[in-house]
Design a protein around this motif. Structure first.
Motif, PDB file in Angstrom:
ATOM      1  N   ASP A   1      21.707  13.302  32.399  1.00 47.54           N
ATOM      2  CA  ASP A   1      22.680  12.266  32.005  1.00 47.54           C
ATOM      3  C   ASP A   1      23.245  11.340  32.682  1.00 47.54           C
ATOM      4  OD1 ASP A   1      19.679  12.731  29.987  1.00 47.54           O
ATOM      5  OD2 ASP A   1      20.633  13.343  28.864  1.00 47.54           O
ATOM      6  N   SER A   2      22.986  10.286  32.140  1.00 47.83           N
ATOM      7  CA  SER A   2      24.775   9.413  32.656  1.00 47.83           C
ATOM      8  C   SER A   2      25.305   9.659  31.928  1.00 47.83           C
ATOM      9  CB  SER A   2      23.933   7.958  32.767  1.00 47.83           C
ATOM     10  OG  SER A   2      23.379   7.840  34.272  1.00 47.83           O
TER      11      SER A   2
ATOM     12  N   ILE B   1      32.732  15.380  38.294  1.00 54.59           N
ATOM     13  CA  ILE B   1      31.384  15.161  37.851  1.00 54.59           C
ATOM     14  C   ILE B   1      29.937  15.622  37.392  1.00 54.59           C
ATOM     15  CG2 ILE B   1      28.980  13.959  39.165  1.00 54.59           C
ATOM     16  CD1 ILE B   1      30.864  13.562  41.408  1.00 54.59           C
ATOM     17  N   ASN B   2      30.798  17.143  37.042  1.00 49.47           N
ATOM     18  CA  ASN B   2      30.109  17.974  36.655  1.00 49.47           C
ATOM     19  C   ASN B   2      30.145  17.990  34.868  1.00 49.47           C
ATOM     20  OD1 ASN B   2      28.002  20.219  36.685  1.00 49.47           O
ATOM     21  ND2 ASN B   2      29.433  21.511  36.891  1.00 49.47           N
ATOM     22  N   SER B   3      30.849  16.945  34.550  1.00 51.60           N
ATOM     23  CA  SER B   3      31.183  16.444  32.932  1.00 51.60           C
ATOM     24  C   SER B   3      29.815  16.110  32.790  1.00 51.60           C
ATOM     25  CB  SER B   3      33.089  15.744  32.943  1.00 51.60           C
ATOM     26  OG  SER B   3      33.341  17.007  33.443  1.00 51.60           O
ATOM     27  N   HIS B   4      30.353  16.929  30.867  1.00 54.58           N
ATOM     28  CA  HIS B   4      28.995  15.352  29.948  1.00 54.58           C
ATOM     29  C   HIS B   4      29.486  14.147  29.847  1.00 54.58           C
ATOM     30  CE1 HIS B   4      31.678  17.331  27.114  1.00 54.58           C
ATOM     31  NE2 HIS B   4      31.315  16.171  26.378  1.00 54.58           N
ATOM     32  N   ASP B   5      30.513  13.557  30.418  1.00 55.41           N
ATOM     33  CA  ASP B   5      31.410  12.441  30.109  1.00 55.41           C
ATOM     34  C   ASP B   5      32.650  11.916  30.935  1.00 55.41           C
ATOM     35  OD1 ASP B   5      33.805  13.882  28.712  1.00 55.41           O
ATOM     36  OD2 ASP B   5      32.626  13.305  26.440  1.00 55.41           O
ATOM     37  N   HIS B   6      33.299  11.229  30.711  1.00 52.76           N
ATOM     38  CA  HIS B   6      34.187  10.453  31.448  1.00 52.76           C
ATOM     39  C   HIS B   6      35.524  11.285  31.400  1.00 52.76           C
ATOM     40  CE1 HIS B   6      34.557   8.026  28.188  1.00 52.76           C
ATOM     41  NE2 HIS B   6      35.704   7.584  28.221  1.00 52.76           N
TER      42      HIS B   6
END
Length: 196
Positions: free
Chosen positions: A104-105, A179-184
């Motif tokens: 998921d983005s 990038i490997n985090s679930h959000d920004h």
């Protein structure tokens, strides 16, 4: 999903745009395959050793191509969706292929919709706007890139952070952590520390 992989010391994330020069035969084959299949290919960031493929990449579509002045093939690509690599195989000519799973983005975080009554949140919102405006100023120096981005996108902190990760000179390890985090949020935290 099984796709050809293009490992590069380049970061491209969903909705991002970049141009690549193609000269190796295996990557000319990758371009030909990608155009025929319509699926695209995986652009994979290399680790800081410039050899190891990091386990998250971006499914990438070719949106234009041309023969460059030096005779090489130039392609314009846009990131579609991130994926994790489950397994890599290698063709006889060295072209790598990945069995990948799409992920998921990052969720959107619209600056103008943020409900922030507290003073600390007002400061964060101001910082968000500064990050967005600074990004836009930088991209104005590259009109061909800027033309691929809509004005509304600059109001989405998730999108803004992804564009920053593509251009800011962080190590591959630092970019991968973000990038490997679930959000920004981790990326935003890095950016707040760097861009005052």
């Amino acid at each position: 999903m099984n796709i050809p992989l293009f490992p590069l010391p380049v970061c491209l994330l969903p909705q991002g745009y970049t141009q690549l020069r193609i000269f190796e035969l295996r990557y000319k084959r990758l371009v030909s395959e990608s155009l025929k299949s319509g699926i695209g290919f995986g652009l994979c960031m290399l680790a800081d050793d410039k050899k190891t493929i990091l386990p998250i990449g971006t499914l990438t579509q070719i949106i234009d191509f041309e023969t460059l002045d030096d005779g090489l093939l130039g392609i314009s690509v846009q990131g579609k969706q991130t994926f994790t690599i489950n397994h890599i195989s290698v063709d006889d000519d060295g072209l790598k292929r990945g069995d990948v799973s799409l992920i998921d983005s990052w969720p959107s975080d619209i600056i103008e919709q943020q409900i922030e009554p507290a003073q600390s949140n007002k400061i964060n919102r101001k910082k968000d706007k500064i990050l967005s405006q600074t990004l836009k100023q930088i991209l104005q120096q590259y009109p061909q890139h800027l033309a691929h981005y809509s004005e509304e996108s600059f109001n989405d902190m998730s999108w803004v952070c992804q564009r920053w990760l593509e251009i800011i000179p962080l190590s591959s390890k630092q970019k991968y952590q973000c990038i490997n985090s679930h959000d920004h949020q981790l990326a935003k935290s890095f950016l707040f520390d760097i861009i005052k």
